[in-house]
Design a protein around this motif. Structure first.
Motif, short mmCIF file in Angstrom:
data_model
loop_
_atom_site.label_atom_id
_atom_site.label_comp_id
_atom_site.label_asym_id
_atom_site.label_seq_id
_atom_site.Cartn_x
_atom_site.Cartn_y
_atom_site.Cartn_z
N ARG A 158 46.39 102.54 46.25
CA ARG A 158 47.41 102.48 45.20
C ARG A 158 47.41 103.78 44.41
NH1 ARG A 158 48.93 96.95 43.66
NH2 ARG A 158 47.75 95.42 44.87
N LYS A 166 58.11 99.91 42.56
CA LYS A 166 57.09 99.67 43.58
C LYS A 166 57.59 100.05 44.97
CE LYS A 166 54.94 95.76 41.16
NZ LYS A 166 54.72 94.30 41.21
N THR A 168 56.02 100.23 48.85
CA THR A 168 54.87 99.84 49.66
C THR A 168 55.08 100.28 51.10
OG1 THR A 168 54.42 97.93 48.24
CG2 THR A 168 53.43 97.93 50.44
N ARG A 217 55.37 103.60 42.02
CA ARG A 217 54.08 102.93 42.11
C ARG A 217 53.84 102.71 43.60
NH1 ARG A 217 48.98 102.42 40.47
NH2 ARG A 217 48.15 100.29 40.63
N ARG A 219 51.96 101.93 47.10
CA ARG A 219 50.90 101.14 47.71
C ARG A 219 50.93 101.36 49.22
NH1 ARG A 219 49.94 94.51 47.30
NH2 ARG A 219 47.67 94.58 47.63
N GLU A 271 53.98 90.81 46.07
CA GLU A 271 54.29 91.42 44.77
C GLU A 271 55.72 91.97 44.72
OE1 GLU A 271 51.53 94.57 43.97
OE2 GLU A 271 52.45 95.93 45.40
N PRO A 273 57.84 94.33 46.25
CA PRO A 273 58.15 95.74 45.98
C PRO A 273 59.65 96.01 46.09
CG PRO A 273 57.23 95.47 48.18
CD PRO A 273 57.11 94.13 47.51
#
Length: 299
Positions: A158, A166, A168, A217, A219, A271, A273
């Motif tokens: 992360r 987000k 990912t 963000r 991931r 989550e 994204p």
């Protein structure tokens, strides 16, 4: 190559046809004599041309005695040198990982490669491996990788500010694929060190994103396994549990990539994204259908 007035090297003429793009300039990196070069007139797509020149000079040097050539290019006016270098660094990272044989790029080594990239950009890494995968509900990653001497694992990196959008990236990290009990023929197994190419690609992309300091963000999820053969290997006909709760019947143990990706994608989706991308060397049928130049994708 064109001689100058005194018979010494004066320059070079490089022609590309109408159907060729700026990436064709990559051929110059190995075709030109060593020395200092610049474009006499700016190419139509200077950023792409500069990127191509860097990518064309790639050499994998880990085991052999090859070294890079002493070829230097002055960048065309207006080229973002930082962006060009960022792209090249990401691509070279990907190529180095894919080119490294499994003896030096097993699940543990792939984890170390992630940790090295994370350290450069102050990212966080957590890993779930071995029987902990069962405790943490990643049963298919465990099933595919449990027969290997190198423990299967889920690598989670992360980076970025908590409130940023987000993004990912999930990459298939099958460090070697024997095909499992549905074993591949030797010809089909020859290049299977590259079956972690999806993981290598998302790491190259992550390198570019972090180096650019994008406001995301980020991931990165990599299920890292080796699809090996042993007494505890998963079998055709087995019914596996999955993280999502759906059971999966195994028709062929050489279809292992979609299994490890399913658990990783289920985790990624939890989550929600804003953008979720996965990359994989998933099936040779894609190459049969589309050839070597067109990337297959589902969206």
């Amino acid at each position: 190559v064109v001689p100058g007035e005194n018979g010494a090297l004066g320059g070079a003429l490089f022609g590309i046809g109408d159907g060729e793009g700026a990436l064709a300039f990559g051929a110059l990196s190995k075709a030109l004599p060593e020395g200092d070069w610049h474009f006499a007139s700016a190419p139509a797509e200077p950023d792409l041309a500069a990127t191509a020149l860097l990518l064309g000079g790639y050499v994998f040097t880990r085991y052999g005695k090859k070294s890079g050539r002493a070829l230097r290019f002055g960048l065309p006016a207006g080229v973002d040198a930082g962006r060009v270098r960022r792209i090249a660094d990401g691509v070279f990272l990907t190529r180095d990982l894919v080119n490294t044989p499994t003896s030096d790029m097993g699940p543990e080594d792939l984890e170390q490669a992630v940790r090295a990239l994370a350290a450069r950009h102050k990212a966080e890494v957590s890993v779930v491996k071995g029987d902990d995968l069962l405790e943490r509900n990643f049963p298919m990653i465990h099933a595919v990788g449990r027969a290997s001497a190198g423990a299967p694992r889920l690598i989670d990196m992360r980076w970025g500010q908590q409130g940023a959008p987000k993004v990912t990236l999930v990459g298939k990290g099958v460090c070697f694929d024997t095909g499992g009990l549905d074993i591949k023929p030797s010809s089909g197994m020859l290049l299977m060190k590259k079956d972690m190419g999806g993981a290598a690609n998302v790491l190259g992309l992550a390198s570019m994103i972090m180096d650019a300091g994008l406001n995301v963000r980020l991931r990165v999820l990599i299920p890292a396994v080796e699809n090996s053969i042993a007494g505890n290997a998963f079998r055709p006909g087995d019914v596996l549990a999955s993280r999502k709760g759906i059971t999966v019947e195994i028709g062929n143990t050489d279809a292992e990539g979609r299994l490890v990706l399913a658990d990783a994608l289920a985790l990624a989706d939890e989550e929600e994204p804003q953008l979720l991308v996965d990359m994989a060397t998933l099936t040779g049928a894609a190459r049969v259908a589309l050839g070597p130049d067109l990337p297959p994708f589902y969206t």
